[in-house]
Design an enzyme around this catalytic site. Structure first.
Site, mmCIF file in Angstrom:
data_model
loop_
_atom_site.group_PDB
_atom_site.id
_atom_site.type_symbol
_atom_site.label_atom_id
_atom_site.label_comp_id
_atom_site.label_asym_id
_atom_site.label_seq_id
_atom_site.Cartn_x
_atom_site.Cartn_y
_atom_site.Cartn_z
ATOM 1 N N LYS A 221 2.157 11.433 7.164
ATOM 2 C CA LYS A 221 1.786 11.290 8.586
ATOM 3 C C LYS A 221 2.539 11.725 9.803
ATOM 4 O O LYS A 221 1.656 12.888 10.227
ATOM 5 C CB LYS A 221 1.075 9.627 8.838
ATOM 6 C CG LYS A 221 1.090 8.741 7.282
ATOM 7 C CD LYS A 221 0.171 7.518 7.716
ATOM 8 C CE LYS A 221 -0.889 7.061 6.571
ATOM 9 N NZ LYS A 221 -0.471 6.525 6.096
ATOM 10 N N PHE B 17 1.518 -0.971 0.206
ATOM 11 C CA PHE B 17 0.054 -0.012 -0.388
ATOM 12 C C PHE B 17 0.743 1.526 0.157
ATOM 13 O O PHE B 17 1.429 1.285 0.739
ATOM 14 C CB PHE B 17 -0.731 0.195 1.056
ATOM 15 C CG PHE B 17 -2.264 0.976 0.559
ATOM 16 C CD1 PHE B 17 -3.133 0.814 0.582
ATOM 17 C CD2 PHE B 17 -1.502 2.681 2.470
ATOM 18 C CE1 PHE B 17 -4.031 2.348 0.241
ATOM 19 C CE2 PHE B 17 -1.909 3.812 2.069
ATOM 20 C CZ PHE B 17 -3.620 3.437 0.765
ATOM 21 N N ASP C 275 9.482 2.365 2.017
ATOM 22 C CA ASP C 275 7.862 3.967 2.071
ATOM 23 C C ASP C 275 8.094 3.503 3.750
ATOM 24 O O ASP C 275 7.128 2.500 4.411
ATOM 25 C CB ASP C 275 6.998 3.908 1.522
ATOM 26 C CG ASP C 275 5.883 4.026 1.793
ATOM 27 O OD1 ASP C 275 5.598 4.727 3.085
ATOM 28 O OD2 ASP C 275 3.985 3.769 1.365
HETATM 29 C C1 PLP Z 1 -1.364 5.982 4.331
HETATM 30 C C2 PLP Z 1 0.044 5.986 3.729
HETATM 31 C C3 PLP Z 1 0.381 6.140 2.260
HETATM 32 C C4 PLP Z 1 -0.303 6.878 1.676
HETATM 33 O O1 PLP Z 1 -0.524 8.116 2.296
HETATM 34 P P1 PLP Z 1 -1.673 9.258 2.189
HETATM 35 O O2 PLP Z 1 -1.273 10.838 3.257
HETATM 36 O O3 PLP Z 1 -2.575 8.583 2.612
HETATM 37 O O4 PLP Z 1 -1.537 9.611 0.767
HETATM 38 C C5 PLP Z 1 1.781 5.468 1.849
HETATM 39 N N1 PLP Z 1 1.926 4.442 2.501
HETATM 40 C C6 PLP Z 1 1.665 4.208 2.892
HETATM 41 C C7 PLP Z 1 2.559 2.852 4.198
HETATM 42 C C8 PLP Z 1 0.631 4.416 4.290
HETATM 43 O O5 PLP Z 1 0.333 3.660 5.128
#
Ligand code: PLP
Length: 400
Positions: free
Chosen positions: A254, A140, A225
């Protein structure tokens, strides 16, 4: 207005792209949120790890209010007095020489993809527009059309093609598969150190270190990521650090704002991040002074309150206590720091009903996919609060 009335308005006027628990939160503080009926809940999701510092952290709030009174947006057409210090403090905190500020996590991922491609053409010598990026099944990385192009989740992509080419999928946790998938055109491997959205999937020990080694050997960038796993959630600043890995690029988001504002960034050293030239990439709001001031305070809280250490210690305790709950529904309890997943047997009838039952006992957790309950409270949680929650969690895991 009561809960039901808010829900009716939301369902009527809002797109139905979420299935939230039916609790209407009106305020929050630390690890606690309060609904419009006056009920109090322990937040065990932390907005998907965006509020690692706890809700409405006073120090971040103060920085936000002070900056909002001065200047909020300059655009990058002009400089501002917050962004340089944000860059410097982010560099000192993470150990990366440079950063590129954006807003949402997805934008940081998009930026990392663009940067990896540029590096492939300008540094590695891949023929133009032939670069490949290897990603893992179950990933994700966000919701843009390019990012869903390499999702393996039917729900995230099936109705949204045509897709962006240039991505190769391998099974998560299998470093040999990555080695096999590398070609002379491979620019990067991009992975989550733990797959949060897939259900807190922790790869086999040594996986990240092995992938980093394979990348180095093959002149391929390793992009982690860490939008969810980063910024102290797993007990270190970055989850990659548990295996002594220093990725070539890291995406963060985040908790970079402690939940006050969308702030994300790509971290890398100058040899990579220095490749962008004026005009090639940008964002109207990226790096704005309000975001930079909030980001600075958010980093300061992570550092000064030793939230990595807290996550390591309390996470180990929480996992141990959860593991000791006898329940015929539980298949596995796993976690690193305060990123914890309780996987239920398929016969348990799905995690949703357990989350509903937790809600009635004052605990907000969310199902991840069908069978996993994620416990990821703000890192400022105390042991006493975990001890308060455990009997309720035990009751729920032992229901029929
Ligand atoms: C939440 C998340 C994203 C996307 O972030 P958004 O601010 O919702 O666009 C990308 N990668 C990971 C691992 C995430 O948990």
């Amino acid at each position: 207005m009561n809960t039901q009335q808010f829900i009716e308005i939301e369902e009527k006027y809002g797109a139905h792209n979420y299935h939230p628990l039916d609790v209407i939160i009106e305020r929050a503080e630390g690890v606690w949120v309060y609904d419009v009926e006056g009920r109090k809940y322990l937040d065990c999701l932390s907005a998907y790890s965006a509020v690692n510092q706890g809700h409405v952290h006073p120090r971040i709030l103060e920085a936000m209010l002070a900056q909002a009174k001065k200047v909020t947006l300059t655009s990058r057409a002009f400089r501002n007095d917050q962004l340089p210090l944000f860059y410097k403090e982010l560099s000192e905190f993470t150990g990366y020489e440079m950063s590129l500020p954006m807003n949402s996590g997805a934008e940081a991922v998009e930026s990392a993809v663009k940067l990896a491609r540029k590096w492939a053409y300008r540094v590695k010598g891949v023929p133009r527009h032939q670069a490949e990026i290897i990603t893992a099944s179950g990933n994700f990385h966000g919701r843009t059309t390019t990012i869903v192009s390499f999702s393996t989740e039917a729900l995230y992509r099936d109705d949204f093609g045509p897709f962006t080419p240039g991505f190769v999928t391998v099974p998560y946790g299998d470093s040999a598969a990555i080695e096999k998938a590398i070609t002379p055109n491979t620019a990067a491997v991009m992975l989550e150190p733990i797959q949060g959205e897939a259900g807190v999937i922790i790869p086999p020990a040594g996986y990240l270190a092995k992938v980093a080694e394979i990348c180095k050997k093959n002149n391929v960038l390793f992009i982690a990521d860490e939008i969810q796993t980063g910024l102290c959630r797993t007990g270190k600043i970055f989850a990659s650090f548990h295996e002594g890995v220093r990725p070539d690029m890291i995406t963060v988001g985040k908790a970079l704002s402690g939940g006050f504002y969308p702030i994300s960034a790509v971290l890398a050293d100058a040899a990579i991040l220095g490749l962008f030239t004026p005009g090639e990439h940008g964002s109207t709001f990226g790096g704005n002074p309000l975001a930079a001031a909030i980001g600075r305070a958010s980093i300061a809280v992570l550092r000064d309150e030793n939230l990595a250490g807290r996550a390591a210690e309390l996470g180990a305790y929480f996992v141990e206590q959860l593991s000791e709950i006898p329940s015929r529904h539980v298949k596995e309890v796993r976690g690193q720091g305060l990123l914890i997943g309780v996987e239920l047997h398929p016969a348990a009838g799905g995690a949703r009903r357990f989350c509903e039952a937790l809600k009635t006992r004052g605990i907000l957790a969310k199902e991840t996919h069908d069978h996993v309950i994620r416990f990821a409270p703000p890192l400022v949680i105390g042991k006493d609060t975990i001890d308060w929650a455990l009997p309720a969690i035990r009751e729920v895991l032992q229901m029929a």
